[in-house]
Design a protein around this motif. Structure first.
Motif, PDB file in Angstrom:
ATOM      1  N   ALA A 162      -1.089   5.830   9.691  1.00 38.05           N
ATOM      2  CA  ALA A 162      -1.240   4.543   9.011  1.00 38.05           C
ATOM      3  C   ALA A 162       0.118   3.891   8.760  1.00 38.05           C
ATOM      4  O   ALA A 162       0.287   2.681   8.950  1.00 38.05           O
ATOM      5  N   ARG A 163       1.102   4.699   8.369  1.00 36.80           N
ATOM      6  CA  ARG A 163       2.444   4.149   8.175  1.00 36.80           C
ATOM      7  C   ARG A 163       3.050   3.713   9.510  1.00 36.80           C
ATOM      8  O   ARG A 163       3.735   2.681   9.589  1.00 36.80           O
ATOM      9  N   GLY A 164       2.789   4.485  10.560  1.00 35.64           N
ATOM     10  CA  GLY A 164       3.317   4.135  11.870  1.00 35.64           C
ATOM     11  C   GLY A 164       2.823   2.791  12.357  1.00 35.64           C
ATOM     12  O   GLY A 164       3.558   2.058  13.037  1.00 35.64           O
ATOM     13  N   TRP A 165       1.582   2.430  12.023  1.00 37.68           N
ATOM     14  CA  TRP A 165       1.041   1.138  12.442  1.00 37.68           C
ATOM     15  C   TRP A 165       1.333   0.034  11.439  1.00 37.68           C
ATOM     16  O   TRP A 165       0.959  -1.114  11.652  1.00 37.68           O
ATOM     17  N   ILE A 206       0.847  -1.194   0.000  1.00 37.11           N
ATOM     18  CA  ILE A 206       0.000   0.000   0.000  1.00 37.11           C
ATOM     19  C   ILE A 206       0.882   1.244   0.000  1.00 37.11           C
ATOM     20  O   ILE A 206       1.678   1.457   0.919  1.00 37.11           O
ATOM     21  N   LEU A 207       0.739   2.053  -1.040  1.00 37.59           N
ATOM     22  CA  LEU A 207       1.369   3.358  -1.122  1.00 37.59           C
ATOM     23  C   LEU A 207       0.278   4.402  -0.932  1.00 37.59           C
ATOM     24  O   LEU A 207      -0.838   4.230  -1.416  1.00 37.59           O
ATOM     25  N   ALA A 208       0.598   5.492  -0.244  1.00 41.63           N
ATOM     26  CA  ALA A 208      -0.423   6.506   0.038  1.00 41.63           C
ATOM     27  C   ALA A 208       0.078   7.888  -0.322  1.00 41.63           C
ATOM     28  O   ALA A 208       1.266   8.206  -0.136  1.00 41.63           O
ATOM     29  N   ALA A 209      -0.824   8.719  -0.833  1.00 37.55           N
ATOM     30  CA  ALA A 209      -0.527  10.136  -1.010  1.00 37.55           C
ATOM     31  C   ALA A 209      -0.460  10.781   0.366  1.00 37.55           C
ATOM     32  O   ALA A 209      -1.090  10.313   1.326  1.00 37.55           O
TER      33      ALA A 209
END
Length: 260
Positions: free
Chosen positions: A169-172, A119-122
């Motif tokens: 979200a990245r932290g988790w 999963i990549l996120a803006a």
């Protein structure tokens, strides 16, 4: 009628764009179309990697179309071959999928992203599981999240429906990488090209092993592997690619993967 799903193909990569204004919500018909798109991707020997994203810069996907539900779409209706969104219940999908989350991903939209392998996120993407507020359950997320992130965090997100940003979200560990919005798709394609250049039979074996091992003990899964119980592993170990990998290493050159 205009299709709610657009596709773009380049080499072994398939880009799938959910394009259903205004918010890319998914109704039953859209889910069935998505399922067929991903089933065709699964079954096409020339395709190696897929990218799933949303049209526009505001929404990736808000999940279930509540307006369609109010007009008669049954929540337990026919979602198609891959279940809701075409991915999370698609059998034998042994190819990598990248989610490029370009905006709001909530409810079933977050569950759709969770069905991908990467999963990549803006940087402006936001996430939530707000089903609790509409009197329903985030069923797929209730299964997946407590296995992927700390139990108490997963339960907080499920029980409160609160919003969280890309950094959290990245932290988790929900999101792999965050990119500026105008670079997200370029980064997704770079990732897809990198994966597409690799050994497809190995990827297939990895996906089958990971999927089958999810609810099994370690030794039980290892016994299945060594006992040639996984079709993808059997195919890999008797393939030209397996021999090519060894030859390329010995000859100090890049391997040429043929997928056979």
């Amino acid at each position: 009628m205009t299709s709610p799903v657009r596709t773009r193909r380049e080499g072994g990569i398939l880009e799938v764009t959910l394009d259903r204004p205004k918010a890319n919500a998914i109704d039953l018909a859209t889910s069935r179309v998505m399922g067929q798109v991903f089933a065709d991707f699964r079954d096409d020997p020339d395709l190696r990697v897929a990218i799933i994203t949303g049209a526009g810069g505001k929404f990736f996907c808000p999940g279930w179309d509540l307006k369609a539900a109010a007009e008669g779409d049954a929540v337990d209706g026919d979602y198609g071959v891959g279940g809701f969104g075409g991915l999370q219940e698609l059998p034998n999908l042994n190819k990598p999928v990248i989610a490029a989350v370009n905006g709001i991903a909530c409810g079933g939209g977050l569950e759709l992203a969770l069905s991908a392998d990467i999963i990549l996120a803006a940087d402006h993407a936001t996430f939530a599981l707000p089903e609790i507020r509409s009197g329903t359950v985030a069923d797929a997320a209730s299964v997946k999240l407590p296995k992927r992130i700390p139990y108490h965090i997963a339960m907080e997100l499920l029980l409160t429906g609160r919003w969280f940003d890309a950094e959290e979200a990245r932290g988790w560990g929900i999101v792999n990488h965050i990119h500026p919005a105008d670079q997200l798709m370029d980064q997704a394609w770079d990732m897809a090209r990198l994966i597409a250049s690799g050994p497809p039979l190995v990827y297939a074996a990895i996906k089958e092993i990971v999927r089958e091992a999810e609810d099994k003990k370690f030794q039980d899964t290892m016994d299945q592997i060594t006992g040639s119980k996984f079709e993808t592993v059997k195919r890999l170990y008797s393939s030209e690619d397996q021999l090519e990998g060894a030859k390329a290493f010995a000859e100090k050159r890049d391997p040429v993967w043929k997928g056979r």
